[in-house]
Design a protein around this motif. Structure first.
Motif, PDB file in Angstrom:
ATOM      1  N   ASN A 255       1.561   6.349   8.744  1.00 31.33           N
ATOM      2  CA  ASN A 255       2.107   5.433   7.672  1.00 31.33           C
ATOM      3  C   ASN A 255       0.771   4.740   6.997  1.00 31.33           C
ATOM      4  O   ASN A 255      -0.181   4.807   7.273  1.00 31.33           O
ATOM      5  CB  ASN A 255       2.863   4.453   8.606  1.00 31.33           C
ATOM      6  CG  ASN A 255       4.083   4.843   9.334  1.00 31.33           C
ATOM      7  OD1 ASN A 255       5.064   5.113   8.835  1.00 31.33           O
ATOM      8  ND2 ASN A 255       3.791   4.948  10.742  1.00 31.33           N
ATOM      9  N   ILE A 256       1.375   4.054   5.932  1.00 29.92           N
ATOM     10  CA  ILE A 256       0.369   3.105   5.157  1.00 29.92           C
ATOM     11  C   ILE A 256       0.784   1.672   5.150  1.00 29.92           C
ATOM     12  O   ILE A 256       2.038   1.492   4.733  1.00 29.92           O
ATOM     13  CB  ILE A 256       0.141   3.502   3.705  1.00 29.92           C
ATOM     14  CG1 ILE A 256      -0.442   4.710   3.615  1.00 29.92           C
ATOM     15  CG2 ILE A 256      -0.632   2.644   2.948  1.00 29.92           C
ATOM     16  CD1 ILE A 256      -0.464   5.642   2.173  1.00 29.92           C
ATOM     17  N   SER A 257       0.322   0.879   5.555  1.00 28.53           N
ATOM     18  CA  SER A 257       0.411  -0.335   5.526  1.00 28.53           C
ATOM     19  C   SER A 257      -0.168  -1.074   4.388  1.00 28.53           C
ATOM     20  O   SER A 257      -1.580  -0.974   4.094  1.00 28.53           O
ATOM     21  CB  SER A 257      -0.047  -1.109   6.994  1.00 28.53           C
ATOM     22  OG  SER A 257       0.641  -0.544   8.171  1.00 28.53           O
ATOM     23  N   LEU A 258       0.384  -2.032   3.565  1.00 28.78           N
ATOM     24  CA  LEU A 258      -0.157  -2.618   2.611  1.00 28.78           C
ATOM     25  C   LEU A 258       0.006  -4.282   2.945  1.00 28.78           C
ATOM     26  O   LEU A 258       1.279  -4.722   2.970  1.00 28.78           O
ATOM     27  CB  LEU A 258       0.673  -2.377   1.161  1.00 28.78           C
ATOM     28  CG  LEU A 258       0.097  -2.866   0.122  1.00 28.78           C
ATOM     29  CD1 LEU A 258      -1.223  -2.818  -0.208  1.00 28.78           C
ATOM     30  CD2 LEU A 258       0.973  -2.719  -1.269  1.00 28.78           C
ATOM     31  N   ARG A 259      -0.847  -4.810   2.913  1.00 27.70           N
ATOM     32  CA  ARG A 259      -0.892  -6.403   3.161  1.00 27.70           C
ATOM     33  C   ARG A 259      -1.522  -7.208   1.924  1.00 27.70           C
ATOM     34  O   ARG A 259      -2.541  -6.852   1.271  1.00 27.70           O
ATOM     35  CB  ARG A 259      -1.659  -6.853   4.410  1.00 27.70           C
ATOM     36  CG  ARG A 259      -1.001  -6.501   5.526  1.00 27.70           C
ATOM     37  CD  ARG A 259      -2.151  -7.130   6.776  1.00 27.70           C
ATOM     38  NE  ARG A 259      -1.532  -6.579   8.070  1.00 27.70           N
ATOM     39  CZ  ARG A 259      -2.150  -6.640   9.246  1.00 27.70           C
ATOM     40  NH1 ARG A 259      -3.417  -7.140   9.222  1.00 27.70           N
ATOM     41  NH2 ARG A 259      -1.792  -6.432  10.091  1.00 27.70           N
ATOM     42  N   LEU A 260      -0.452  -7.949   1.203  1.00 30.22           N
ATOM     43  CA  LEU A 260      -0.839  -8.577   0.077  1.00 30.22           C
ATOM     44  C   LEU A 260      -0.481  -9.905   0.416  1.00 30.22           C
ATOM     45  O   LEU A 260       0.870 -10.393   0.474  1.00 30.22           O
ATOM     46  CB  LEU A 260      -0.098  -7.919  -1.293  1.00 30.22           C
ATOM     47  CG  LEU A 260      -0.459  -6.674  -1.566  1.00 30.22           C
ATOM     48  CD1 LEU A 260       0.301  -6.105  -2.458  1.00 30.22           C
ATOM     49  CD2 LEU A 260      -1.929  -6.593  -1.922  1.00 30.22           C
ATOM     50  N   GLU A 266       5.507  -1.556   4.974  1.00 32.84           N
ATOM     51  CA  GLU A 266       5.146  -0.358   5.592  1.00 32.84           C
ATOM     52  C   GLU A 266       5.558   0.904   4.713  1.00 32.84           C
ATOM     53  O   GLU A 266       6.788   0.936   4.144  1.00 32.84           O
ATOM     54  CB  GLU A 266       5.590  -0.008   7.006  1.00 32.84           C
ATOM     55  CG  GLU A 266       5.231  -0.889   7.757  1.00 32.84           C
ATOM     56  CD  GLU A 266       3.794  -0.514   8.590  1.00 32.84           C
ATOM     57  OE1 GLU A 266       3.483   0.582   8.561  1.00 32.84           O
ATOM     58  OE2 GLU A 266       2.864  -1.374   8.482  1.00 32.84           O
ATOM     59  N   TYR A 267       4.666   1.960   4.498  1.00 28.33           N
ATOM     60  CA  TYR A 267       5.202   3.320   3.737  1.00 28.33           C
ATOM     61  C   TYR A 267       4.917   4.513   4.619  1.00 28.33           C
ATOM     62  O   TYR A 267       3.974   4.539   5.307  1.00 28.33           O
ATOM     63  CB  TYR A 267       4.579   3.202   2.541  1.00 28.33           C
ATOM     64  CG  TYR A 267       4.624   2.286   1.565  1.00 28.33           C
ATOM     65  CD1 TYR A 267       5.603   2.371   0.578  1.00 28.33           C
ATOM     66  CD2 TYR A 267       3.880   1.120   1.511  1.00 28.33           C
ATOM     67  CE1 TYR A 267       5.788   1.364  -0.329  1.00 28.33           C
ATOM     68  CE2 TYR A 267       3.986  -0.106   0.651  1.00 28.33           C
ATOM     69  CZ  TYR A 267       4.950   0.116  -0.322  1.00 28.33           C
ATOM     70  OH  TYR A 267       5.136  -0.807  -1.169  1.00 28.33           O
ATOM     71  N   SER A 268       5.917   5.246   4.706  1.00 26.48           N
ATOM     72  CA  SER A 268       5.968   6.338   5.705  1.00 26.48           C
ATOM     73  C   SER A 268       5.258   7.831   4.946  1.00 26.48           C
ATOM     74  O   SER A 268       5.567   7.961   3.811  1.00 26.48           O
ATOM     75  CB  SER A 268       7.222   6.732   6.091  1.00 26.48           C
ATOM     76  OG  SER A 268       7.368   7.951   6.720  1.00 26.48           O
ATOM     77  N   LEU A 269       4.552   8.252   5.759  1.00 20.80           N
ATOM     78  CA  LEU A 269       3.877   9.539   5.290  1.00 20.80           C
ATOM     79  C   LEU A 269       4.568  10.883   5.788  1.00 20.80           C
ATOM     80  O   LEU A 269       3.998  12.007   5.653  1.00 20.80           O
ATOM     81  CB  LEU A 269       2.684   9.653   5.536  1.00 20.80           C
ATOM     82  CG  LEU A 269       1.678   8.479   4.899  1.00 20.80           C
ATOM     83  CD1 LEU A 269       0.124   8.748   5.279  1.00 20.80           C
ATOM     84  CD2 LEU A 269       1.776   8.470   3.431  1.00 20.80           C
ATOM     85  N   SER A 270       5.730  10.612   6.530  1.00 26.01           N
ATOM     86  CA  SER A 270       6.439  11.773   7.271  1.00 26.01           C
ATOM     87  C   SER A 270       6.853  12.903   6.564  1.00 26.01           C
ATOM     88  O   SER A 270       7.068  13.855   6.761  1.00 26.01           O
ATOM     89  CB  SER A 270       7.487  11.309   8.241  1.00 26.01           C
ATOM     90  OG  SER A 270       8.581  10.646   7.281  1.00 26.01           O
TER      91      SER A 270
END
Length: 447
Positions: A255-260, A266-270
Protein backbone atom coordinates in the motif's frame (compact mmCIF):
# COMPACT_ATOMS: atom_id res chain seq x y z
CA UNK A 1 8.89 38.64 -23.74
CA UNK A 2 8.73 40.80 -26.87
CA UNK A 3 9.96 38.75 -29.82
CA UNK A 4 8.77 40.89 -32.73
CA UNK A 5 11.65 41.92 -34.97
CA UNK A 6 14.24 40.15 -32.81
CA UNK A 7 16.98 38.15 -34.50
CA UNK A 8 16.73 34.70 -32.91
CA UNK A 9 18.86 31.63 -33.62
CA UNK A 10 17.45 28.14 -32.95
CA UNK A 11 20.19 25.58 -32.34
CA UNK A 12 19.22 22.00 -33.21
CA UNK A 13 16.46 20.98 -35.63
CA UNK A 14 14.89 17.88 -34.14
CA UNK A 15 11.21 18.02 -33.12
CA UNK A 16 11.67 20.71 -30.45
CA UNK A 17 13.79 22.87 -32.76
CA UNK A 18 11.16 22.76 -35.49
CA UNK A 19 8.34 23.67 -33.07
CA UNK A 20 10.48 26.48 -31.61
CA UNK A 21 11.26 27.91 -35.06
CA UNK A 22 7.57 27.97 -36.01
CA UNK A 23 6.63 29.58 -32.67
CA UNK A 24 9.22 32.32 -33.08
CA UNK A 25 8.20 32.97 -36.69
CA UNK A 26 4.56 33.34 -35.58
CA UNK A 27 5.70 35.87 -32.96
CA UNK A 28 7.37 38.00 -35.62
CA UNK A 29 11.01 37.07 -34.97
CA UNK A 30 13.69 36.98 -37.66
CA UNK A 31 14.52 33.28 -37.32
CA UNK A 32 17.73 31.47 -38.26
CA UNK A 33 18.33 27.78 -37.57
CA UNK A 34 21.58 25.86 -37.29
CA UNK A 35 22.02 22.08 -37.27
CA UNK A 36 25.17 19.93 -37.10
CA UNK A 37 23.64 17.19 -39.24
CA UNK A 38 23.81 17.59 -43.04
CA UNK A 39 20.62 18.59 -44.83
CA UNK A 40 20.38 15.19 -46.55
CA UNK A 41 19.91 13.49 -43.16
CA UNK A 42 17.32 16.05 -42.00
CA UNK A 43 15.03 16.10 -45.03
CA UNK A 44 11.81 16.12 -43.00
CA UNK A 45 12.92 19.12 -40.94
CA UNK A 46 14.03 21.01 -44.05
CA UNK A 47 10.72 20.27 -45.79
CA UNK A 48 8.67 21.35 -42.77
CA UNK A 49 10.39 24.75 -42.52
CA UNK A 50 10.60 25.31 -46.29
CA UNK A 51 8.76 28.39 -47.51
CA UNK A 52 8.51 29.98 -44.06
CA UNK A 53 11.22 32.56 -44.62
CA UNK A 54 13.52 30.90 -42.10
CA UNK A 55 17.25 30.91 -42.80
CA UNK A 56 18.68 27.40 -42.39
CA UNK A 57 22.33 26.44 -41.78
CA UNK A 58 23.26 22.75 -42.13
CA UNK A 59 26.25 20.52 -41.47
CA UNK A 60 27.84 22.49 -38.63
CA UNK A 61 27.68 25.69 -36.59
CA UNK A 62 29.25 28.90 -37.90
CA UNK A 63 30.44 31.17 -35.09
CA UNK A 64 29.52 34.29 -37.09
CA UNK A 65 25.89 33.13 -37.22
CA UNK A 66 25.78 32.98 -33.41
CA UNK A 67 27.42 36.38 -32.92
CA UNK A 68 24.88 38.37 -34.95
CA UNK A 69 21.78 37.32 -32.98
CA UNK A 70 19.74 39.11 -30.32
CA UNK A 71 18.91 35.79 -28.65
CA UNK A 72 19.76 32.10 -29.00
CA UNK A 73 17.36 29.25 -28.15
CA UNK A 74 18.96 25.83 -27.63
CA UNK A 75 17.13 22.56 -28.19
CA UNK A 76 17.44 19.80 -25.54
CA UNK A 77 20.75 17.98 -25.87
CA UNK A 78 22.69 20.94 -27.30
CA UNK A 79 25.82 21.41 -25.18
CA UNK A 80 26.15 24.96 -23.83
CA UNK A 81 29.92 24.50 -23.76
CA UNK A 82 30.36 24.36 -27.54
CA UNK A 83 32.55 27.21 -28.78
CA UNK A 84 29.90 29.18 -30.75
CA UNK A 85 27.58 29.35 -27.71
CA UNK A 86 30.43 30.27 -25.36
CA UNK A 87 31.53 33.03 -27.74
CA UNK A 88 27.97 34.36 -27.96
CA UNK A 89 27.56 34.32 -24.17
CA UNK A 90 30.88 36.12 -23.84
CA UNK A 91 29.48 38.84 -26.07
CA UNK A 92 26.43 39.16 -23.80
CA UNK A 93 23.93 37.47 -26.13
CA UNK A 94 21.06 35.88 -24.24
CA UNK A 95 21.03 32.04 -24.44
CA UNK A 96 17.92 30.21 -23.21
CA UNK A 97 16.29 26.80 -23.51
CA UNK A 98 12.98 26.11 -25.25
CA UNK A 99 11.15 25.74 -21.91
CA UNK A 100 12.35 29.21 -20.88
CA UNK A 101 11.17 30.64 -24.21
CA UNK A 102 7.73 29.07 -23.73
CA UNK A 103 7.27 29.92 -20.05
CA UNK A 104 6.16 33.59 -20.32
CA UNK A 105 3.44 32.54 -22.78
CA UNK A 106 1.97 29.83 -20.53
CA UNK A 107 -0.90 31.03 -18.33
CA UNK A 108 -1.74 27.90 -16.30
CA UNK A 109 0.09 26.16 -13.42
CA UNK A 110 2.94 23.81 -14.29
CA UNK A 111 3.78 20.53 -12.53
CA UNK A 112 7.38 19.72 -13.52
CA UNK A 113 9.08 16.36 -13.00
CA UNK A 114 12.80 15.67 -13.17
CA UNK A 115 15.25 13.02 -11.94
CA UNK A 116 17.72 10.60 -13.45
CA UNK A 117 15.18 7.77 -13.68
CA UNK A 118 11.40 7.52 -13.66
CA UNK A 119 10.61 10.98 -15.12
CA UNK A 120 8.43 9.76 -17.97
CA UNK A 121 6.42 7.24 -15.93
CA UNK A 122 5.79 9.77 -13.15
CA UNK A 123 4.82 12.54 -15.58
CA UNK A 124 2.35 10.30 -17.39
CA UNK A 125 0.92 8.99 -14.09
CA UNK A 126 0.25 12.53 -12.83
CA UNK A 127 -1.30 13.47 -16.17
CA UNK A 128 -3.58 10.41 -16.14
CA UNK A 129 -4.66 11.00 -12.54
CA UNK A 130 -5.64 14.60 -13.23
CA UNK A 131 -7.43 13.64 -16.46
CA UNK A 132 -9.31 10.91 -14.59
CA UNK A 133 -10.46 13.62 -12.19
CA UNK A 134 -11.91 15.60 -15.11
CA UNK A 135 -9.22 18.27 -15.35
CA UNK A 136 -8.03 19.68 -18.69
CA UNK A 137 -4.42 18.52 -18.71
CA UNK A 138 -1.60 19.02 -21.19
CA UNK A 139 1.34 16.58 -20.92
CA UNK A 140 4.62 17.46 -22.60
CA UNK A 141 8.16 18.75 -22.27
CA UNK A 142 10.75 16.01 -22.63
CA UNK A 143 7.89 13.53 -23.27
CA UNK A 144 5.12 14.21 -25.77
CA UNK A 145 4.92 17.71 -27.22
CA UNK A 146 7.49 20.53 -26.74
CA UNK A 147 6.37 23.20 -24.28
CA UNK A 148 6.07 25.90 -26.97
CA UNK A 149 3.06 24.01 -28.35
CA UNK A 150 1.14 24.68 -25.10
CA UNK A 151 1.52 28.46 -25.19
CA UNK A 152 -1.24 31.09 -25.30
CA UNK A 153 -4.07 28.53 -25.00
CA UNK A 154 -5.71 29.82 -21.84
CA UNK A 155 -9.02 28.00 -22.37
CA UNK A 156 -7.68 24.64 -23.49
CA UNK A 157 -5.68 23.69 -20.38
CA UNK A 158 -6.11 23.97 -16.61
CA UNK A 159 -2.67 22.55 -15.83
CA UNK A 160 0.45 21.34 -17.66
CA UNK A 161 2.40 18.30 -16.47
CA UNK A 162 5.88 18.36 -17.98
CA UNK A 163 8.93 16.14 -17.92
CA UNK A 164 12.09 18.23 -17.69
CA UNK A 165 15.64 17.00 -18.39
CA UNK A 166 18.90 18.37 -17.02
CA UNK A 167 19.69 19.68 -20.52
CA UNK A 168 16.49 21.75 -20.55
CA UNK A 169 17.16 23.13 -17.07
CA UNK A 170 20.68 24.35 -17.88
CA UNK A 171 19.46 27.46 -19.69
CA UNK A 172 16.45 28.65 -17.67
CA UNK A 173 16.09 32.12 -16.14
CA UNK A 174 12.53 32.53 -14.86
CA UNK A 175 10.95 29.09 -15.41
CA UNK A 176 8.95 28.35 -12.26
CA UNK A 177 6.73 25.30 -11.73
CA UNK A 178 3.89 25.48 -9.20
CA UNK A 179 4.80 21.91 -8.17
CA UNK A 180 8.26 20.44 -8.78
CA UNK A 181 9.16 16.76 -8.38
CA UNK A 182 12.75 15.51 -7.97
CA UNK A 183 12.70 11.71 -8.08
CA UNK A 184 16.38 10.79 -7.72
CA UNK A 185 19.88 11.72 -8.84
CA UNK A 186 22.42 9.12 -9.92
CA UNK A 187 25.35 9.32 -12.33
CA UNK A 188 24.28 9.90 -15.93
CA UNK A 189 25.34 11.80 -19.05
CA UNK A 190 28.98 11.92 -17.96
CA UNK A 191 29.78 11.75 -21.67
CA UNK A 192 28.24 15.24 -21.78
CA UNK A 193 29.05 16.77 -18.37
CA UNK A 194 32.67 17.31 -17.34
CA UNK A 195 31.83 16.54 -13.70
CA UNK A 196 29.05 14.71 -11.88
CA UNK A 197 28.53 17.90 -9.85
CA UNK A 198 27.65 19.79 -13.05
CA UNK A 199 24.89 17.29 -13.78
CA UNK A 200 23.56 17.59 -10.21
CA UNK A 201 23.60 21.40 -10.42
CA UNK A 202 21.56 21.26 -13.63
CA UNK A 203 18.95 18.99 -12.01
CA UNK A 204 18.42 21.11 -8.89
CA UNK A 205 17.80 24.20 -11.01
CA UNK A 206 14.18 23.00 -11.14
CA UNK A 207 13.79 24.68 -7.70
CA UNK A 208 15.66 27.90 -8.58
CA UNK A 209 12.64 30.19 -8.99
CA UNK A 210 10.15 28.56 -6.65
CA UNK A 211 9.03 30.36 -3.48
CA UNK A 212 7.19 29.47 -0.27
CA UNK A 213 3.85 29.43 -2.09
CA UNK A 214 5.03 26.58 -4.33
CA UNK A 215 5.51 22.89 -3.61
CA UNK A 216 8.54 20.60 -4.00
CA UNK A 217 8.17 16.80 -3.79
CA UNK A 218 11.44 15.07 -2.88
CA UNK A 219 12.75 11.52 -2.48
CA UNK A 220 13.64 11.12 1.20
CA UNK A 221 15.70 7.99 0.43
CA UNK A 222 18.03 9.65 -2.11
CA UNK A 223 21.13 11.05 -0.34
CA UNK A 224 21.96 13.58 -3.07
CA UNK A 225 18.41 14.89 -3.25
CA UNK A 226 18.47 15.36 0.53
CA UNK A 227 21.89 16.99 0.37
CA UNK A 228 20.41 19.79 -1.74
CA UNK A 229 17.11 20.22 0.12
CA UNK A 230 18.44 23.36 1.82
CA UNK A 231 18.28 25.14 -1.53
CA UNK A 232 14.56 24.53 -1.84
CA UNK A 233 12.48 27.59 -0.90
CA UNK A 234 9.16 25.88 -1.73
CA UNK A 235 7.15 23.85 0.82
CA UNK A 236 8.77 20.39 0.90
CA UNK A 237 6.81 17.13 0.92
CA UNK A 238 8.80 13.88 1.01
CA UNK A 239 8.21 10.30 -0.10
CA UNK A 240 10.02 7.21 1.18
CA UNK A 241 10.21 3.44 0.92
CA UNK A 242 12.36 3.20 4.05
CA UNK A 243 10.58 5.09 6.79
CA UNK A 244 7.15 6.19 7.92
CA UNK A 245 6.90 9.94 7.52
CA UNK A 246 4.98 12.39 9.67
CA UNK A 247 4.09 14.18 6.45
CA UNK A 248 4.36 12.80 2.93
CA UNK A 249 4.05 9.41 1.26
CA UNK A 250 5.52 6.08 2.33
CA UNK A 251 4.99 2.48 1.32
CA UNK A 252 5.42 -1.08 2.53
CA UNK A 253 5.20 -2.37 -1.06
CA UNK A 254 1.55 -3.41 -0.63
CA UNK A 255 0.00 0.00 0.00
CA UNK A 256 0.95 3.66 -0.17
CA UNK A 257 0.13 5.86 2.81
CA UNK A 258 -0.16 9.60 2.27
CA UNK A 259 -0.13 11.89 5.30
CA UNK A 260 -0.91 15.56 4.77
CA UNK A 261 -1.46 17.39 8.05
CA UNK A 262 -3.52 15.19 10.35
CA UNK A 263 -5.15 13.28 7.52
CA UNK A 264 -3.80 9.83 6.54
CA UNK A 265 -4.94 8.16 3.30
CA UNK A 266 -4.32 4.64 2.02
CA UNK A 267 -3.89 3.61 -1.62
CA UNK A 268 -3.78 -0.05 -2.59
CA UNK A 269 -1.12 -1.49 -4.92
CA UNK A 270 -2.79 -4.90 -5.14
CA UNK A 271 -4.03 -4.40 -8.72
CA UNK A 272 -1.25 -2.25 -10.16
CA UNK A 273 0.35 -3.67 -13.35
CA UNK A 274 3.58 -1.71 -12.62
CA UNK A 275 6.50 -3.91 -11.55
CA UNK A 276 9.54 -2.90 -9.52
CA UNK A 277 10.41 -0.85 -6.45
CA UNK A 278 11.32 2.11 -8.65
CA UNK A 279 7.71 2.21 -9.79
CA UNK A 280 6.48 2.30 -6.19
CA UNK A 281 8.62 5.45 -5.82
CA UNK A 282 7.17 6.85 -9.04
CA UNK A 283 3.63 6.16 -7.85
CA UNK A 284 4.28 7.80 -4.46
CA UNK A 285 5.63 10.93 -6.13
CA UNK A 286 2.81 11.02 -8.68
CA UNK A 287 -0.09 10.59 -6.26
CA UNK A 288 1.40 13.19 -3.90
CA UNK A 289 1.61 15.74 -6.73
CA UNK A 290 -1.86 14.90 -8.02
CA UNK A 291 -3.46 15.00 -4.56
CA UNK A 292 -1.77 18.30 -3.69
CA UNK A 293 -3.21 19.72 -6.90
CA UNK A 294 -6.70 18.75 -5.77
CA UNK A 295 -7.15 15.39 -7.49
CA UNK A 296 -9.67 13.03 -5.86
CA UNK A 297 -8.61 9.83 -4.10
CA UNK A 298 -10.92 7.81 -6.37
CA UNK A 299 -9.27 9.11 -9.56
CA UNK A 300 -5.81 8.34 -8.19
CA UNK A 301 -6.75 4.78 -7.19
CA UNK A 302 -8.38 4.13 -10.58
CA UNK A 303 -5.15 5.10 -12.37
CA UNK A 304 -2.95 3.07 -10.00
CA UNK A 305 -5.12 0.02 -10.74
CA UNK A 306 -4.80 0.24 -14.54
CA UNK A 307 -1.62 2.12 -15.53
CA UNK A 308 0.56 -0.36 -17.41
CA UNK A 309 3.80 1.56 -17.60
CA UNK A 310 6.05 2.27 -20.53
CA UNK A 311 7.33 0.21 -23.38
CA UNK A 312 11.05 -0.59 -22.93
CA UNK A 313 10.96 0.03 -19.13
CA UNK A 314 10.95 -3.32 -17.30
CA UNK A 315 8.45 -4.51 -19.90
CA UNK A 316 7.48 -8.19 -19.80
CA UNK A 317 7.99 -9.68 -23.28
CA UNK A 318 7.14 -13.38 -22.99
CA UNK A 319 7.83 -16.61 -21.14
CA UNK A 320 9.77 -19.40 -22.89
CA UNK A 321 10.17 -22.75 -21.12
CA UNK A 322 9.55 -21.18 -17.73
CA UNK A 323 12.06 -18.35 -18.39
CA UNK A 324 10.63 -14.83 -18.27
CA UNK A 325 12.13 -12.20 -20.62
CA UNK A 326 12.05 -8.49 -19.71
CA UNK A 327 12.89 -5.52 -21.93
CA UNK A 328 14.46 -2.67 -19.94
CA UNK A 329 16.16 -0.93 -22.87
CA UNK A 330 15.37 2.45 -21.30
CA UNK A 331 17.72 1.49 -18.45
CA UNK A 332 20.52 3.63 -19.87
CA UNK A 333 22.43 4.37 -16.65
CA UNK A 334 23.78 2.48 -13.66
CA UNK A 335 21.16 3.74 -11.19
CA UNK A 336 18.37 2.50 -13.42
CA UNK A 337 19.88 -0.99 -13.66
CA UNK A 338 20.31 -1.12 -9.87
CA UNK A 339 16.56 -0.50 -9.43
CA UNK A 340 15.69 -3.08 -12.09
CA UNK A 341 17.87 -5.82 -10.56
CA UNK A 342 16.39 -5.07 -7.12
CA UNK A 343 12.94 -5.81 -8.60
CA UNK A 344 13.68 -9.53 -9.07
CA UNK A 345 14.14 -12.25 -6.47
CA UNK A 346 14.76 -14.89 -9.15
CA UNK A 347 18.24 -15.55 -10.63
CA UNK A 348 18.87 -13.13 -13.52
CA UNK A 349 20.71 -13.48 -16.81
CA UNK A 350 21.60 -9.84 -17.50
CA UNK A 351 22.26 -8.46 -21.00
CA UNK A 352 24.09 -5.13 -20.75
CA UNK A 353 26.42 -2.79 -22.64
CA UNK A 354 26.24 -0.24 -25.41
CA UNK A 355 27.74 3.21 -25.83
CA UNK A 356 29.68 4.01 -22.67
CA UNK A 357 28.40 7.02 -20.69
CA UNK A 358 31.46 6.83 -18.39
CA UNK A 359 29.40 6.21 -15.26
CA UNK A 360 30.79 4.58 -12.11
CA UNK A 361 29.93 0.86 -12.38
CA UNK A 362 30.75 -0.02 -8.76
CA UNK A 363 27.11 0.24 -7.49
CA UNK A 364 26.37 -2.81 -9.67
CA UNK A 365 29.07 -5.09 -8.24
CA UNK A 366 27.30 -6.48 -5.19
CA UNK A 367 23.97 -6.85 -7.00
CA UNK A 368 25.61 -8.74 -9.86
CA UNK A 369 27.44 -11.00 -7.44
CA UNK A 370 24.23 -11.74 -5.52
CA UNK A 371 21.55 -11.83 -8.23
CA UNK A 372 23.10 -12.25 -11.70
CA UNK A 373 23.86 -15.83 -12.70
CA UNK A 374 25.28 -14.92 -16.12
CA UNK A 375 26.33 -11.49 -17.44
CA UNK A 376 26.22 -11.06 -21.23
CA UNK A 377 27.97 -7.92 -22.52
CA UNK A 378 27.92 -6.23 -25.92
CA UNK A 379 28.66 -2.89 -27.59
CA UNK A 380 31.43 -0.34 -27.16
CA UNK A 381 31.40 -0.55 -23.36
CA UNK A 382 31.88 -4.33 -23.20
CA UNK A 383 35.65 -4.20 -22.52
CA UNK A 384 35.39 -1.77 -19.59
CA UNK A 385 32.35 -3.57 -18.20
CA UNK A 386 34.17 -6.91 -18.46
CA UNK A 387 37.18 -5.47 -16.60
CA UNK A 388 35.14 -3.88 -13.82
CA UNK A 389 32.22 -6.32 -13.49
CA UNK A 390 33.31 -9.57 -15.10
CA UNK A 391 34.83 -10.95 -11.91
CA UNK A 392 31.48 -10.87 -10.08
CA UNK A 393 29.81 -13.67 -12.08
CA UNK A 394 30.09 -15.83 -15.20
CA UNK A 395 30.59 -13.29 -18.01
CA UNK A 396 30.24 -13.74 -21.77
CA UNK A 397 30.74 -11.28 -24.65
CA UNK A 398 28.25 -11.17 -27.53
CA UNK A 399 28.75 -9.45 -30.89
CA UNK A 400 25.16 -8.25 -31.30
CA UNK A 401 21.69 -8.35 -29.75
CA UNK A 402 20.62 -11.50 -31.56
CA UNK A 403 23.64 -13.43 -30.26
CA UNK A 404 23.11 -12.03 -26.74
CA UNK A 405 19.50 -13.23 -26.64
CA UNK A 406 20.40 -16.69 -27.99
CA UNK A 407 23.19 -17.05 -25.41
CA UNK A 408 20.80 -15.97 -22.62
CA UNK A 409 18.21 -18.49 -23.82
CA UNK A 410 20.79 -21.29 -23.80
CA UNK A 411 22.02 -20.41 -20.30
CA UNK A 412 18.65 -19.78 -18.61
CA UNK A 413 16.65 -22.44 -16.75
CA UNK A 414 12.97 -22.51 -15.80
CA UNK A 415 12.14 -20.03 -13.03
CA UNK A 416 14.92 -17.62 -14.04
CA UNK A 417 14.73 -14.20 -15.68
CA UNK A 418 16.48 -12.80 -18.76
CA UNK A 419 16.77 -9.04 -18.41
CA UNK A 420 17.97 -6.54 -21.02
CA UNK A 421 19.07 -3.55 -18.92
CA UNK A 422 22.09 -2.01 -20.64
CA UNK A 423 23.41 0.73 -18.27
CA UNK A 424 24.54 2.44 -21.49
CA UNK A 425 23.06 4.47 -24.31
CA UNK A 426 22.25 2.73 -27.59
CA UNK A 427 23.91 4.89 -30.21
CA UNK A 428 26.83 2.57 -30.96
CA UNK A 429 24.54 -0.08 -32.48
CA UNK A 430 21.01 1.40 -32.70
CA UNK A 431 19.20 4.62 -33.56
CA UNK A 432 17.89 4.92 -30.00
CA UNK A 433 16.80 2.85 -26.98
CA UNK A 434 13.43 2.17 -28.65
CA UNK A 435 15.05 0.45 -31.63
CA UNK A 436 17.30 -1.54 -29.27
CA UNK A 437 14.26 -2.71 -27.28
CA UNK A 438 12.37 -3.53 -30.46
CA UNK A 439 15.22 -5.72 -31.75
CA UNK A 440 15.42 -7.46 -28.35
CA UNK A 441 11.67 -8.18 -28.35
CA UNK A 442 11.65 -9.38 -31.96
CA UNK A 443 14.54 -11.75 -31.22
CA UNK A 444 12.84 -13.09 -28.08
CA UNK A 445 9.61 -13.68 -29.99
CA UNK A 446 11.50 -15.83 -32.53
CA UNK A 447 12.87 -18.21 -29.87
Amino acid sequence: MDLRGKKVLVVGLARTGIATSKFLKAKGSLVTTTEVQPKEEMKEAAQELKGMGISMEWGGHQIETFLKQDMIVVSPGVDLNIQPIQRAMGKGIRVISEIELAYPFIHVPIIAVTGTNGKTTTTLLIGEMLKEDGKKVGVGGNVGEPLVLFTDETDRWEVLVVEISSFQLEAIEGFRPRISVLLNITEDHLDRYARYDDYIEAKVRIFANQNSGDLAILNRDDPIVMQYRGRVKAKKVLFSLREKLDEGAFSNGQNISLRLGREAEEYSLSKTPLKGIHNVENMMAALTAARMFGCSKEAIQNVLDRFEGLEHRLEFVREVGGVRFYNDSKGTNVGSVVKSLQSFSEPVILIAGGKDKNGDLSPLKELIRERVKHLILMGEAKERMTRELGGQTDTIVAQNMEEAVLLAHQKAKGGEVVLLSPACSSFDMFKDYKERGKVFKETVKKL
